[in-house]
Design a protein around this motif. Structure first.
Motif, PDB file in Angstrom:
ATOM      1  N   UNK A  79      -1.300   6.724 -49.652  1.00 13.13           N
ATOM      2  CA  UNK A  79      -0.989   5.545 -48.645  1.00 13.13           C
ATOM      3  C   UNK A  79      -0.141   6.054 -47.916  1.00 13.13           C
ATOM      4  N   UNK A  80       0.598   5.266 -48.102  1.00 14.36           N
ATOM      5  CA  UNK A  80       2.313   5.561 -47.722  1.00 14.36           C
ATOM      6  C   UNK A  80       2.531   6.480 -47.296  1.00 14.36           C
ATOM      7  N   UNK A 127       4.483  -0.476 -39.959  1.00 14.35           N
ATOM      8  CA  UNK A 127       4.597  -1.982 -39.841  1.00 14.35           C
ATOM      9  C   UNK A 127       4.407  -2.349 -41.890  1.00 14.35           C
ATOM     10  N   UNK A 128       3.561  -2.058 -42.490  1.00 15.25           N
ATOM     11  CA  UNK A 128       3.795  -2.297 -43.654  1.00 15.25           C
ATOM     12  C   UNK A 128       4.821  -2.320 -44.742  1.00 15.25           C
ATOM     13  N   UNK A 176      -4.284  -2.494 -48.611  1.00 16.47           N
ATOM     14  CA  UNK A 176      -3.783  -2.896 -47.285  1.00 16.47           C
ATOM     15  C   UNK A 176      -3.528  -1.159 -47.070  1.00 16.47           C
ATOM     16  N   UNK A 177      -2.595  -1.192 -47.652  1.00 18.30           N
ATOM     17  CA  UNK A 177      -1.581   0.323 -47.120  1.00 18.30           C
ATOM     18  C   UNK A 177      -3.117   1.208 -47.988  1.00 18.30           C
ATOM     19  N   UNK A 178      -3.399   1.151 -48.407  1.00 17.16           N
ATOM     20  CA  UNK A 178      -4.609   3.171 -48.548  1.00 17.16           C
ATOM     21  C   UNK A 178      -5.173   2.354 -48.167  1.00 17.16           C
ATOM     22  N   UNK A 227      -2.020   4.213 -38.008  1.00 22.25           N
ATOM     23  CA  UNK A 227      -1.074   4.354 -37.895  1.00 22.25           C
ATOM     24  C   UNK A 227      -0.134   3.484 -37.479  1.00 22.25           C
ATOM     25  N   UNK A 228       0.386   2.815 -36.327  1.00 22.59           N
ATOM     26  CA  UNK A 228       1.146   2.177 -36.024  1.00 22.59           C
ATOM     27  C   UNK A 228       0.881   1.000 -36.884  1.00 22.59           C
ATOM     28  N   UNK A 229      -0.046   0.459 -37.079  1.00 24.99           N
ATOM     29  CA  UNK A 229      -0.009  -0.746 -37.536  1.00 24.99           C
ATOM     30  C   UNK A 229       0.566  -0.799 -39.255  1.00 24.99           C
TER      31      UNK A 229
END
Length: 210
Positions: free
Chosen positions: A181-182, A160-161, A134-136, A155-157
């Motif tokens: 991704x992070x 949040x991870x 999901x991050x990727x 980007x906002x969502x």
């Protein structure tokens, strides 16, 4: 594998022999679905092509048509049916405007696909695999959006991870993609491979897992 984006090609170089066929076939399927969306002239035509992949993946591999190299690669899976959810994720991006439900469907589709890789390999930590994917997915989607409001929302969502979880060595390519991704989300989006820092991050994660 030449059809894969550069970040995915780099990540795959860190795949152990045991997991490489599964991960490569998944990433190639993902790239094929992305190409359907990029080449679309009419949403209906893209939906029909996506529906073909979804319906095919939901059937037993014994019932798959011949002559499609990607399907032949996917026969390595014990149970490829969860990959139909990846198709659902890509189909959500056909919406005229991306809102939280469409974004969640896309990101969740990639998460479920990589969770199925973890299940196929029997490495456990299925939820961690889904979280890393999901991050990727958030970062990759943001990098390919041109509409400013949609991009900012993604980007906002994504921010949040939490940090990428530590994964089994069998899932090292996913660890690389999640780390890239992070980092991309932290700097406000953009290409996952953005200069020497990204390459060093990929190298470090590919060798150590973090």
């Amino acid at each position: 594998m030449s059809a894969l984006p550069s970040a995915q090609r780099l990540a795959v170089t860190y795949a152990p022999a045991r997991s490489r066929p599964l991960i490569v076939s998944l990433l190639e399927l993902d790239a094929r679905l992305a190409a359907i969306l990029r080449a679309r002239r009419e949403p209906l035509a893209a939906q029909l092509r996506l529906a073909w992949w979804r319906d095919t993946l939901r059937r037993s591999p014994n019932d798959w048509p011949g002559g499609e190299p990607l399907l032949e690669a996917l026969r390595n899976w014990r149970d490829p049916t969860p990959l139909a959810e990846l198709v659902d994720g890509w189909e959500a991006l056909l919406a005229e405007r991306l809102t939280p439900p469409e974004i969640a469907e896309f990101v969740g589709g990639r998460g479920r696909a990589f969770a199925s890789v973890a299940e196929e390999l029997g490495v456990g930590a299925v939820d961690d695999a889904a979280e890393a994917a999901r991050i990727w997915a958030f970062a990759d989607l943001a990098a390919n959006l041109s509409e400013g409001a949609e991009r900012a929302l993604v980007i906002e969502y994504g921010r949040g991870l939490g940090p990428p979880p530590r994964l089994s060595a069998s899932l090292r390519p996913l660890a690389v993609l999640a780390a890239l991704g992070a980092a991309a989300l932290a700097r406000g989006g953009g290409d996952l491979l953005a200069g020497p820092g990204s390459l060093f991050l990929a190298l470090r994660t590919g060798l150590t897992g973090r």
